[in-house]
Design a protein around this motif. Structure first.
Motif, short mmCIF file in Angstrom:
data_model
loop_
_atom_site.label_atom_id
_atom_site.label_comp_id
_atom_site.label_asym_id
_atom_site.label_seq_id
_atom_site.Cartn_x
_atom_site.Cartn_y
_atom_site.Cartn_z
N ILE A 9 0.88 -1.26 0.05
CA ILE A 9 -0.13 -0.08 0.03
C ILE A 9 0.72 1.41 0.04
CG2 ILE A 9 -1.90 1.14 1.31
CD1 ILE A 9 -2.41 -1.42 2.86
N GLY A 10 0.88 2.00 -0.99
CA GLY A 10 1.58 3.33 -1.18
C GLY A 10 0.60 4.47 -0.55
N LEU A 11 1.07 5.25 0.32
CA LEU A 11 0.23 6.49 0.77
C LEU A 11 0.72 7.64 0.75
CD1 LEU A 11 -1.45 4.55 4.03
CD2 LEU A 11 -2.39 4.89 1.73
N ASP A 12 0.13 8.66 0.62
CA ASP A 12 0.95 9.96 0.73
C ASP A 12 0.57 10.65 1.88
OD1 ASP A 12 -1.94 10.70 0.65
OD2 ASP A 12 -2.00 11.86 -1.41
N GLN A 91 11.68 9.15 -5.62
CA GLN A 91 10.48 9.61 -6.52
C GLN A 91 9.33 8.33 -6.16
OE1 GLN A 91 8.85 8.21 -9.17
NE2 GLN A 91 7.59 10.01 -9.39
N PRO A 92 8.14 8.82 -5.95
CA PRO A 92 7.35 7.78 -5.22
C PRO A 92 7.02 6.79 -6.36
CG PRO A 92 6.40 10.09 -5.00
CD PRO A 92 7.60 10.19 -5.59
N ALA A 93 6.44 6.79 -7.36
CA ALA A 93 6.42 5.72 -8.65
C ALA A 93 7.59 4.89 -8.64
CB ALA A 93 5.86 6.41 -9.86
N ASN A 94 8.57 5.51 -8.83
CA ASN A 94 9.74 4.53 -8.98
C ASN A 94 10.21 3.80 -7.74
OD1 ASN A 94 10.45 5.62 -11.69
ND2 ASN A 94 11.95 7.00 -10.71
N GLU A 95 10.09 4.28 -6.68
CA GLU A 95 10.29 3.65 -5.48
C GLU A 95 9.20 2.24 -5.16
OE1 GLU A 95 13.12 3.66 -3.91
OE2 GLU A 95 13.77 5.06 -5.28
N MET A 96 7.98 2.73 -5.66
CA MET A 96 6.97 1.56 -5.16
C MET A 96 7.19 0.59 -6.29
SD MET A 96 3.43 3.52 -4.39
CE MET A 96 3.72 4.98 -4.88
N ARG A 97 7.66 0.63 -7.31
CA ARG A 97 7.79 -0.41 -8.52
C ARG A 97 9.00 -1.11 -7.82
NH1 ARG A 97 6.58 4.13 -12.51
NH2 ARG A 97 9.01 4.19 -12.71
N ARG A 98 10.20 -0.26 -7.42
CA ARG A 98 11.21 -0.88 -6.84
C ARG A 98 10.96 -1.86 -5.87
NH1 ARG A 98 14.14 -0.86 -2.77
NH2 ARG A 98 13.17 1.02 -2.40
N MET A 99 10.39 -1.47 -4.81
CA MET A 99 9.75 -2.08 -3.75
C MET A 99 8.90 -3.36 -3.99
SD MET A 99 8.84 0.50 -0.71
CE MET A 99 8.42 -0.65 0.44
N ALA A 100 8.30 -3.07 -4.97
CA ALA A 100 7.36 -4.36 -5.57
C ALA A 100 8.15 -5.51 -5.97
CB ALA A 100 6.21 -3.92 -6.31
N LYS A 101 9.07 -5.00 -6.72
CA LYS A 101 10.07 -6.01 -7.37
C LYS A 101 10.89 -6.85 -6.23
CE LYS A 101 10.63 -3.78 -11.68
NZ LYS A 101 11.50 -2.96 -12.61
N GLU A 102 11.45 -5.88 -5.69
CA GLU A 102 12.45 -6.57 -4.42
C GLU A 102 11.73 -7.21 -3.32
OE1 GLU A 102 14.56 -3.31 -2.72
OE2 GLU A 102 15.74 -2.92 -4.73
N GLU A 103 10.59 -7.07 -3.04
CA GLU A 103 9.72 -7.55 -1.93
C GLU A 103 8.79 -8.76 -2.46
OE1 GLU A 103 10.18 -6.84 1.45
OE2 GLU A 103 11.71 -5.74 0.80
N LEU A 107 0.30 -6.92 -5.76
CA LEU A 107 -0.66 -6.08 -5.98
C LEU A 107 -0.23 -4.95 -5.05
CD1 LEU A 107 -3.49 -5.12 -6.94
CD2 LEU A 107 -4.36 -5.82 -4.60
N ILE A 108 0.04 -3.75 -6.04
CA ILE A 108 0.25 -2.48 -5.20
C ILE A 108 -1.10 -1.69 -5.27
CG2 ILE A 108 1.23 -0.31 -5.73
CD1 ILE A 108 3.56 -1.73 -7.50
N ILE A 109 -1.43 -1.15 -4.11
CA ILE A 109 -2.70 -0.18 -3.74
C ILE A 109 -2.06 1.12 -3.54
CG2 ILE A 109 -4.73 -0.29 -2.46
CD1 ILE A 109 -4.18 -3.23 -1.72
N VAL A 110 -2.62 2.00 -4.37
CA VAL A 110 -2.65 3.51 -4.19
C VAL A 110 -3.94 4.04 -4.37
CG1 VAL A 110 -0.21 3.51 -4.98
CG2 VAL A 110 -2.20 3.63 -6.55
N GLY A 111 -3.97 5.53 -3.85
CA GLY A 111 -5.26 6.02 -3.98
C GLY A 111 -5.10 6.87 -5.24
N SER A 112 -6.29 7.18 -5.83
CA SER A 112 -6.25 8.07 -6.88
C SER A 112 -7.25 9.16 -6.88
CB SER A 112 -6.61 7.25 -8.19
OG SER A 112 -6.77 7.79 -9.43
N HIS A 113 -6.95 10.13 -7.19
CA HIS A 113 -7.81 11.52 -7.04
C HIS A 113 -8.65 11.78 -8.40
CE1 HIS A 113 -6.43 13.17 -3.46
NE2 HIS A 113 -5.34 12.70 -3.81
N GLY A 114 -8.55 10.64 -9.46
CA GLY A 114 -9.48 10.83 -10.70
C GLY A 114 -9.11 12.04 -11.55
#
Length: 146
Positions: A9-12, A91-103, A107-114
């Protein structure tokens, strides 16, 4: 259909982050899944005011401490242990993708403001995570207050 075994879960850490946590509770409360949670802080570099450099490292430490406290409060709602709570500089997107690969996240879950139009082009972290993600991405639509 395969089930998910490790969520990221990636949160701001805005007040709207609670909506993402609530959705995860709805969808995965009765599931046996590992959940990791992260907040990505963009690093404060040295800034220069004329010829005098200004060291912002103390401010960076304070921001990290505040983020750690807020993230821990949200993680507690999902019973996420401290070792699966991550504050990362980058950088948020890069780091979340990196973490997803390493860990080995599936499923990555993020909020979207539409956002749409220029707002989408210039600033959608959820869209950036989606492109190039090594796994599925769930964008939780954030309900805006009217």
């Amino acid at each position: 259909m395969a089930t998910y075994s490790h969520l990221l879960i990636g949160l701001d850490l805005s007040p709207e982050s609670q909506q993402v946590v609530d959705r995860v509770k709805q969808l995965f409360a009765d599931r046996d899944v590992k959940i990791s949670i992260c907040h990505i802080l963009e690093p404060l570099a040295f800034t220069y005011g004329g010829d005098i450099p200004v060291d912002l490292s103390d401010v960076q430490v304070q921001l990290e401490d505040q983020a750690r406290t807020r993230l821990a409060a949200l993680a507690e709602q999902l019973a996420i242990p401290e070792e699966d709570q991550h504050i990362v500089l980058g950088q948020p997107a890069n780091e979340m993708r990196r973490m997803a690969k390493e860990e080995d996240v599936d499923l990555i879950i993020v909020g979207s403001h539409g956002r749409h139009g220029l707002a989408l082009i210039f600033g959608s972290t959820s869209n950036s995570v989606l492109h190039g993600a090594p796994c599925d991405v769930l964008a939780v639509r954030i309900a805006e207050d009217d």
